[in-house]
Design an enzyme around this catalytic site. Structure first.
Site, PDB file in Angstrom:
ATOM      1  N   PHE A 286      21.250   5.951   9.917  1.00 31.63           N
ATOM      2  CA  PHE A 286      21.830   5.450   9.271  1.00 31.63           C
ATOM      3  C   PHE A 286      23.326   4.752   8.893  1.00 31.63           C
ATOM      4  CE2 PHE A 286      24.437   3.749   5.536  1.00 31.63           C
ATOM      5  CZ  PHE A 286      23.404   2.890   5.014  1.00 31.63           C
ATOM      6  N   ARG A 449      -1.953   4.597  14.200  1.00 33.02           N
ATOM      7  CA  ARG A 449      -3.524   3.340  13.694  1.00 33.02           C
ATOM      8  C   ARG A 449      -3.749   2.732  14.689  1.00 33.02           C
ATOM      9  NH1 ARG A 449      -6.355   1.480   8.189  1.00 33.02           N
ATOM     10  NH2 ARG A 449      -7.945   2.644   7.308  1.00 33.02           N
ATOM     11  N   LYS A 482      -4.745  -5.024  -4.027  1.00 38.28           N
ATOM     12  CA  LYS A 482      -4.215  -3.832  -3.298  1.00 38.28           C
ATOM     13  C   LYS A 482      -3.643  -3.124  -1.768  1.00 38.28           C
ATOM     14  CE  LYS A 482      -6.280   0.296  -1.316  1.00 38.28           C
ATOM     15  NZ  LYS A 482      -7.794   1.688  -1.166  1.00 38.28           N
ATOM     16  N   ASP A 484      -1.146  -2.322   1.137  1.00 35.09           N
ATOM     17  CA  ASP A 484      -1.634  -0.573   1.892  1.00 35.09           C
ATOM     18  C   ASP A 484      -0.363  -1.067   2.991  1.00 35.09           C
ATOM     19  OD1 ASP A 484      -2.398   1.483   2.546  1.00 35.09           O
ATOM     20  OD2 ASP A 484      -4.140   0.613   2.903  1.00 35.09           O
ATOM     21  N   SER A 525      -0.133   3.560   0.209  1.00 43.91           N
ATOM     22  CA  SER A 525       0.228   3.593   1.798  1.00 43.91           C
ATOM     23  C   SER A 525      -0.983   4.781   2.325  1.00 43.91           C
ATOM     24  CB  SER A 525       2.010   4.265   1.043  1.00 43.91           C
ATOM     25  OG  SER A 525       2.138   4.307   2.861  1.00 43.91           O
ATOM     26  N   GLY A 526      -1.232   4.733   3.233  1.00 41.88           N
ATOM     27  CA  GLY A 526      -2.749   5.953   3.498  1.00 41.88           C
ATOM     28  C   GLY A 526      -2.937   6.472   2.213  1.00 41.88           C
ATOM     29  N   GLY A 527      -2.548   5.734   1.776  1.00 44.70           N
ATOM     30  CA  GLY A 527      -3.942   6.946  -0.420  1.00 44.70           C
ATOM     31  C   GLY A 527      -1.707   7.469  -0.624  1.00 44.70           C
ATOM     32  N   ASP A 532       6.761   5.725  -5.393  1.00 49.65           N
ATOM     33  CA  ASP A 532       7.735   6.302  -5.568  1.00 49.65           C
ATOM     34  C   ASP A 532       8.219   5.063  -6.627  1.00 49.65           C
ATOM     35  OD1 ASP A 532       8.883   3.461  -4.505  1.00 49.65           O
ATOM     36  OD2 ASP A 532       8.688   4.590  -2.727  1.00 49.65           O
ATOM     37  N   GLU A 612     -28.396   9.833 -12.877  1.00 51.84           N
ATOM     38  CA  GLU A 612     -25.800   9.588 -12.033  1.00 51.84           C
ATOM     39  C   GLU A 612     -25.648   8.234 -12.962  1.00 51.84           C
ATOM     40  OE1 GLU A 612     -25.453  11.755  -8.298  1.00 51.84           O
ATOM     41  OE2 GLU A 612     -26.824  10.000  -7.871  1.00 51.84           O
TER      42      GLU A 612
HETATM   43  C1  GLA Z   1      -5.967   3.419   3.615  1.00 52.12           C
HETATM   44  C2  GLA Z   1      -5.842   3.220   2.260  1.00 52.12           C
HETATM   45  C3  GLA Z   1      -7.508   3.286   1.842  1.00 52.12           C
HETATM   46  C4  GLA Z   1      -7.798   2.022   2.366  1.00 52.12           C
HETATM   47  C5  GLA Z   1      -7.702   2.066   4.174  1.00 52.12           C
HETATM   48  C6  GLA Z   1      -8.145   0.172   4.519  1.00 52.12           C
HETATM   49  O1  GLA Z   1      -6.352   4.594   3.984  1.00 52.12           O
HETATM   50  O2  GLA Z   1      -4.992   4.321   1.244  1.00 52.12           O
HETATM   51  O3  GLA Z   1      -7.364   2.902   0.252  1.00 52.12           O
HETATM   52  O4  GLA Z   1      -7.973   1.264   1.782  1.00 52.12           O
HETATM   53  O5  GLA Z   1      -6.608   2.368   3.852  1.00 52.12           O
HETATM   54  O6  GLA Z   1      -8.246   0.621   6.099  1.00 52.12           O
END
Ligand code: GLA
Length: 631
Positions: A286, A449, A482, A484, A525-527, A532, A612
């Site tokens: 920084f 990725r 959503k 991401d 963000s990748g889950g 935050d 189910e």
């Molecule tokens: C991330 C998200 C997932 C899905 C994938 C799609 O991993 O967390 O829920 O949306 O990207 O590429």
């Protein structure tokens, strides 16, 4: 009155319902000292403020009385905002380099204001008063030799027992100043015989926010992120706990950052057993060039004290974020129970498949279909098309508006996935503008990725993506998005990039929620890599983790629940064996775990047995009954 200045003691006294925070100006040089933070002290007009806690009447005394031993004072005095390179050897709150290459900075009190409002931080998310009255103390400090001014900003949220803090730097010199570190908050607690622990939340992809508690030992113990996002690995939070603190009893001092980028959260136990807690932007890489007359705003820290253990702290944060951070029409509204096609189809879907999911889902009581990754460019796997935000009508077998209309015709809302900050080299956008991806000239850009990050610090880049995305959103009634972000930042080509990038993302999000106020935005963000408080200002819910295993989720959601209300935690029932862990859990366990969140499904309903399906119908009825209570 929540904030008082007591002239004869040169003391500032900040009160919330159950806590007090005191600081004082000392000696002729106007050092700002931290006097007290903890359970509420009773203020009366005739009692002096407890400035004796600063022990300036004892050796080593203040510099005006003992300047031959200036270091002993500087290295032990509880500093409100410690400088650097001038005799305080503990963690500094600020460091700078002048145009001549000099370092060393010390900020002293100049004047102050107490106002009945909370100033917003330019370009940054921050908590807001709402219906509550807030008092703000602005302490004007300066280092006149360098020509640097700093405003320390404190706002009291009385009902929530919260004090928010931030810092604004201003260059008053005739030349640039390079800021190499600026913490947003520092808390110097007096040495006592008490033993303390620190609490942090550690993790990784699929294992976010696991509680870690350890004894505070001498030296510095810190967590942080230099990944350009708040990260899966550490959470922008630190708490100091009396060693006997439990869920319901004992002392807890918490600091939580309203920021989505690099951070450092630290506690230091000094040689005299005093404790210095600091939180701010991570200083690694920084460097901020502050031009003459320019200002720099450090993101907000939400600070709280609880004498009722971790539950007390959690209640303060939940009340604070529900009432004073989350915005938009969905804040207090029921959220639609959604079904997301990601784990049902991954990239392999078309309009007919999606409609089948929507049709079966609606029969179960599910209210919204979310079309995840794979609908744009020529994207059938994760190797291409990020940056090309046009609908792949060939793949869908129709237009987006047809799909949306047909989903809506089933009485189901429609949501869509985007990842606007990213670009694949295999995209029209990259072929046209290779220089829009973040990279260091001459160095091989670091793929993750198989994607690179677009330089969202540049307005023309944001504008291009914003226009592309709006052109998609305007094709029909989109109910949910959503957002991401699937990799961490590398190739940081300049010292201002990481901060400017985050502000660019905030700028984009603000434009999006302004243009589409009815859309429910869910961060991801990748889950849970960017779960935050900064993101929460724009998106009232955030996907907790790519790990949907109900047993792992109990830990992930438990850690997340320290600050974030249940209504903000994205949680879905997925198929078994679980796609991340291979574990088989009962539908009941999966349902209950997801109900401790926003509640939804992420599976193919066609593969469910009749039993189910019946169980899911019952789950949805149960959730509907208790939804507002849970939230
Ligand atoms: C991330 C998200 C997932 C899905 C994938 C799609 O991993 O967390 O829920 O949306 O990207 O590429």
């Amino acid at each position: 009155m929540a904030i008082r200045y007591i002239e004869q003691d040169r003391t500032f006294w900040l009160d919330t319902e159950h806590t007090s925070y005191l600081l004082a100006i000392v000696d002729q040089e106007n050092f700002v000292g931290h006097v007290y933070y903890g359970q509420k002290l009773q203020y009366t007009e005739n009692t002096p403020a407890p400035v004796y806690l600063l022990r300036t009447g004892e050796a080593p005394f203040v510099p005006s009385q003992n300047n031959r031993e200036r270091v002993s004072f500087l290295d032990s005095f509880p500093m409100e905002y410690p400088g650097n390179g001038l005799g305080d050897y503990r963690e500094s709150a600020i460091s700078v380099r002048t145009a001549q290459g000099h370092v060393g900075v010390q900020l002293q009190y100049v004047s102050h204001e107490i106002v009945k409002e909370k100033p917003a931080l330019p370009g940054l998310p921050s908590t807001f008063p709402g219906d509550e009255d807030c008092d703000t103390l602005i302490l004007h400090l300066a280092d006149p030799v360098i020509g640097l001014a700093a405003d320390l900003i404190y706002t009291t949220f009385e009902e929530e027992d919260v004090i928010t803090r931030s810092v604004i730097l201003k260059n008053t010199a005739g030349q640039p100043i390079y800021v190499t570190k600026v913490m947003s908050a520092c808390l110097d607690l007096d040495g006592t015989d008490e033993k303390y622990d620190i609490l942090t939340l550690h993790g990784s992809w699929g294992r976010e926010r696991q509680m870690e508690r350890r004894s505070l030992m001498h030296g510095k113990q810190s967590v942080g992120s230099v990944r350009g996002e708040s990260s899966h690995q550490e959470h922008p939070f630190i708490a100091l706990l009396s060693a006997d603190a439990t869920q319901d009893a004992g002392e807890v001092y918490g600091m939580h950052f309203v920021y989505s980028g690099n951070f450092l959260a630290q506690a230091e136990l000094s040689q005299f057993d005093s404790i210095r807690m600091t939180m701010g932007i991570h200083p690694e890489n920084f460097v901020w060039k502050l031009e003459q007359g320019e200002s720099f705003a450090a993101p907000e820290v939400v600070m709280t004290y609880s004498s009722e253990g971790l539950s007390g702290m959690t209640h303060h944060y939940h009340d604070m974020y529900r009432g004073h951070l989350i915005r938009g029409e969905y804040r207090d509204k029921k959220r639609p129970i959604l079904i997301n096609n990601w784990e049902a189809t991954y990239f392999d879907f078309n309009t007919e498949k999606l409609l089948k999911i929507a049709e079966q889902a609606s029969k179960l009581g599910i209210e919204m279909l979310v079309m995840d990754d794979g609908w744009f460019g020529k994207r059938d796997d994760d190797n291409s098309s990020l940056g090309d935000w046009f609908v792949n009508e060939k793949k869908l077998g129709g237009t987006l508006s047809e799909l949306i209309d047909r989903v809506h015709a089933q009485g189901v809302k429609f949501g869509i996935w985007i990842e606007p900050e990213m670009v694949n080299e295999d995209s029209n956008l990259y072929r046209e503008h290779p220089d829009w991806a973040i990279q260091i000239p001459g160095k091989l850009p670091v793929r993750s990725r198989n994607q690179l990050i677009l330089d969202f610090s540049r307005k023309e880049v944001r504008d291009n993506i914003f226009d592309q995305i709006c052109a998609v959103f305007d094709q029909g009634k989109i109910d949910y998005v959503k957002w991401d972000m699937n990799r961490s930042m590398a190739d940081v080509y300049a010292g201002n990039l990481a901060y400017d990038y985050v502000l660019g993302v905030y700028d984009f999000m603000e434009r999006l929620v302004t243009r589409y106020p009815d859309i429910l935005l869910e961060g991801c963000s990748g889950g849970g890599g960017r779960f935050d408080a900064g993101m929460l200002y724009y998106s009232p819910q955030i996907w907790c983790s790519d790990n949907t295993d109900a047993i792992n989720r109990t830990r992930i959601q438990y850690g997340t629940s320290f600050f974030y209300p249940v209504s903000s935690m994205g949680a879905h029932v997925s198929a078994v064996p679980n796609h991340q862990t291979g574990r088989v859990t009962s539908l009941k366990t999966r349902g209950i775990t997801a109900m401790a969140g926003t509640f939804g499904y992420e599976l193919n309903p066609a593969l469910l047995s009749d039993e189910e399906k019946e169980e899911i119908r019952e789950q949805i009825k149960t959730f509907k009954k208790y939804e507002m209570l849970i939230n």
